[in-house]
Design a protein around this motif. Structure first.
Motif, PDB file in Angstrom:
ATOM      1  N   MET A 124       5.692   3.596   2.101  1.00 34.25           N
ATOM      2  CA  MET A 124       4.435   3.473   2.269  1.00 34.25           C
ATOM      3  C   MET A 124       3.885   4.747   2.870  1.00 34.25           C
ATOM      4  O   MET A 124       4.648   5.342   3.687  1.00 34.25           O
ATOM      5  CB  MET A 124       3.851   2.282   2.818  1.00 34.25           C
ATOM      6  CG  MET A 124       2.473   2.323   2.893  1.00 34.25           C
ATOM      7  SD  MET A 124       1.737   0.909   3.847  1.00 34.25           S
ATOM      8  CE  MET A 124       1.761  -0.297   2.324  1.00 34.25           C
ATOM      9  N   LYS A 125       2.895   5.464   2.048  1.00 37.05           N
ATOM     10  CA  LYS A 125       2.235   6.685   2.436  1.00 37.05           C
ATOM     11  C   LYS A 125       1.244   6.331   3.779  1.00 37.05           C
ATOM     12  O   LYS A 125       1.061   5.307   4.093  1.00 37.05           O
ATOM     13  CB  LYS A 125       1.421   7.088   1.441  1.00 37.05           C
ATOM     14  CG  LYS A 125       2.031   7.354   0.255  1.00 37.05           C
ATOM     15  CD  LYS A 125       1.680   8.851  -0.376  1.00 37.05           C
ATOM     16  CE  LYS A 125       2.468   9.077  -1.753  1.00 37.05           C
ATOM     17  NZ  LYS A 125       3.099  10.351  -1.437  1.00 37.05           N
ATOM     18  N   CYS A 126       1.419   7.456   4.792  1.00 34.71           N
ATOM     19  CA  CYS A 126       0.618   7.450   5.621  1.00 34.71           C
ATOM     20  C   CYS A 126      -0.468   8.857   6.064  1.00 34.71           C
ATOM     21  O   CYS A 126      -0.099   9.726   5.494  1.00 34.71           O
ATOM     22  CB  CYS A 126       1.629   7.226   6.956  1.00 34.71           C
ATOM     23  SG  CYS A 126       0.789   7.065   8.617  1.00 34.71           S
TER      24      CYS A 126
ATOM     25  N   GLU B 212      -2.721   1.634  -1.341  1.00 32.07           N
ATOM     26  CA  GLU B 212      -2.785   1.404   0.052  1.00 32.07           C
ATOM     27  C   GLU B 212      -1.744   2.308   0.813  1.00 32.07           C
ATOM     28  O   GLU B 212      -0.722   2.683   0.378  1.00 32.07           O
ATOM     29  CB  GLU B 212      -2.260   0.027   0.108  1.00 32.07           C
ATOM     30  CG  GLU B 212      -2.488  -0.477   1.723  1.00 32.07           C
ATOM     31  CD  GLU B 212      -2.191  -1.925   1.772  1.00 32.07           C
ATOM     32  OE1 GLU B 212      -2.947  -3.018   1.798  1.00 32.07           O
ATOM     33  OE2 GLU B 212      -0.766  -2.361   1.530  1.00 32.07           O
ATOM     34  N   PHE B 213      -2.418   2.867   1.795  1.00 32.93           N
ATOM     35  CA  PHE B 213      -1.849   3.636   3.038  1.00 32.93           C
ATOM     36  C   PHE B 213      -2.072   3.238   4.309  1.00 32.93           C
ATOM     37  O   PHE B 213      -2.847   2.723   4.602  1.00 32.93           O
ATOM     38  CB  PHE B 213      -2.030   5.131   2.635  1.00 32.93           C
ATOM     39  CG  PHE B 213      -3.519   5.594   2.939  1.00 32.93           C
ATOM     40  CD1 PHE B 213      -3.567   6.177   4.298  1.00 32.93           C
ATOM     41  CD2 PHE B 213      -4.334   5.635   1.882  1.00 32.93           C
ATOM     42  CE1 PHE B 213      -4.943   6.430   4.640  1.00 32.93           C
ATOM     43  CE2 PHE B 213      -5.667   5.900   2.303  1.00 32.93           C
ATOM     44  CZ  PHE B 213      -5.950   6.271   3.492  1.00 32.93           C
ATOM     45  N   LEU B 214      -0.945   3.597   5.292  1.00 33.10           N
ATOM     46  CA  LEU B 214      -1.209   3.374   6.534  1.00 33.10           C
ATOM     47  C   LEU B 214      -1.913   4.516   7.165  1.00 33.10           C
ATOM     48  O   LEU B 214      -2.165   5.694   6.712  1.00 33.10           O
ATOM     49  CB  LEU B 214      -0.002   3.456   7.386  1.00 33.10           C
ATOM     50  CG  LEU B 214       1.116   2.513   6.672  1.00 33.10           C
ATOM     51  CD1 LEU B 214       2.697   2.866   7.521  1.00 33.10           C
ATOM     52  CD2 LEU B 214       0.564   1.095   6.873  1.00 33.10           C
ATOM     53  N   VAL B 215      -2.911   4.156   8.353  1.00 33.57           N
ATOM     54  CA  VAL B 215      -3.773   4.803   9.086  1.00 33.57           C
ATOM     55  C   VAL B 215      -2.968   5.224  10.355  1.00 33.57           C
ATOM     56  O   VAL B 215      -2.973   4.213  10.978  1.00 33.57           O
ATOM     57  CB  VAL B 215      -5.282   4.641   8.936  1.00 33.57           C
ATOM     58  CG1 VAL B 215      -5.965   5.540  10.193  1.00 33.57           C
ATOM     59  CG2 VAL B 215      -5.724   4.221   7.795  1.00 33.57           C
TER      60      VAL B 215
ATOM     61  N   LYS C  22      -4.277  -0.311   7.880  1.00 35.13           N
ATOM     62  CA  LYS C  22      -4.064   0.235   6.497  1.00 35.13           C
ATOM     63  C   LYS C  22      -5.593   0.118   5.737  1.00 35.13           C
ATOM     64  O   LYS C  22      -6.153  -0.566   6.166  1.00 35.13           O
ATOM     65  CB  LYS C  22      -3.088  -0.327   5.762  1.00 35.13           C
ATOM     66  CG  LYS C  22      -3.072  -2.056   5.804  1.00 35.13           C
ATOM     67  CD  LYS C  22      -1.667  -2.444   5.289  1.00 35.13           C
ATOM     68  CE  LYS C  22      -1.786  -3.866   5.195  1.00 35.13           C
ATOM     69  NZ  LYS C  22      -0.648  -4.633   4.719  1.00 35.13           N
ATOM     70  N   VAL C  23      -5.488   1.045   4.320  1.00 35.41           N
ATOM     71  CA  VAL C  23      -6.638   1.020   3.647  1.00 35.41           C
ATOM     72  C   VAL C  23      -6.436   1.695   2.399  1.00 35.41           C
ATOM     73  O   VAL C  23      -5.199   1.778   2.237  1.00 35.41           O
ATOM     74  CB  VAL C  23      -7.900   1.972   4.482  1.00 35.41           C
ATOM     75  CG1 VAL C  23      -7.389   3.383   4.500  1.00 35.41           C
ATOM     76  CG2 VAL C  23      -8.993   1.741   4.011  1.00 35.41           C
ATOM     77  N   ASN C  24      -7.198   1.316   1.532  1.00 36.48           N
ATOM     78  CA  ASN C  24      -7.099   1.557   0.135  1.00 36.48           C
ATOM     79  C   ASN C  24      -7.818   2.819  -0.205  1.00 36.48           C
ATOM     80  O   ASN C  24      -8.787   3.015   0.130  1.00 36.48           O
ATOM     81  CB  ASN C  24      -7.228   0.485  -0.847  1.00 36.48           C
ATOM     82  CG  ASN C  24      -6.317  -0.741  -0.887  1.00 36.48           C
ATOM     83  OD1 ASN C  24      -5.222  -0.680  -0.911  1.00 36.48           O
ATOM     84  ND2 ASN C  24      -6.947  -1.805  -1.044  1.00 36.48           N
ATOM     85  N   LEU C  25      -6.896   3.622  -0.939  1.00 35.57           N
ATOM     86  CA  LEU C  25      -7.654   5.031  -1.609  1.00 35.57           C
ATOM     87  C   LEU C  25      -7.930   4.612  -2.956  1.00 35.57           C
ATOM     88  O   LEU C  25      -7.009   4.390  -3.801  1.00 35.57           O
ATOM     89  CB  LEU C  25      -6.739   6.172  -1.234  1.00 35.57           C
ATOM     90  CG  LEU C  25      -7.264   7.376  -2.032  1.00 35.57           C
ATOM     91  CD1 LEU C  25      -8.527   7.905  -1.752  1.00 35.57           C
ATOM     92  CD2 LEU C  25      -6.382   8.458  -1.563  1.00 35.57           C
TER      93      LEU C  25
END
Length: 106
Positions: free
Chosen positions: A1-3, A33-36, A65-68
């Motif tokens: 998962m991207k961050c 979705e990516f991690l913050v 996490k949040v969606n771009l």
């Protein structure tokens, strides 16, 4: 998962759903979705401006996490200033900025 690392208090504002645009110098084709990650750096002047205690924010950790969902290219300072309530930036930026449009923070 991207961050994505974001300085405080902005990381906190993203996870609270208050900051819906994250400004960056670069564009991305990524959507999803990516991690913050709350970076260790705390922008104390921005904490004061937004009435957030710099002593209570989490740093150096994944905080959610949040969606771009899209990326907006700002062509003018006027466009950038029109979205100030979504990105909360206090600085003026050159015209080649990108706004990552965020939804569904968790």
């Amino acid at each position: 998962m991207k961050c994505l690392s974001v300085c405080q208090p902005f990381a906190e504002l993203i996870i609270e759903g208050k900051k819906t645009i994250e400004l960056r110098k670069w564009n991305t084709k990524f959507r999803g979705e990516f991690l913050v990650h709350a970076a260790k750096k705390i922008l104390k002047e921005d904490c004061k401006r937004m009435k957030i205690s710099s002593k209570t924010v989490t740093t150096g950790a994944i905080i959610g996490k949040v969606n771009l969902v899209d990326v907006k290219k700002y062509e003018s300072d006027k466009e950038l200033k029109a979205d100030k309530t979504k990105h909360f930036s206090s600085s003026d930026f050159p015209n080649n900025k990108y706004g990552f449009i965020l939804e569904k923070p968790k």
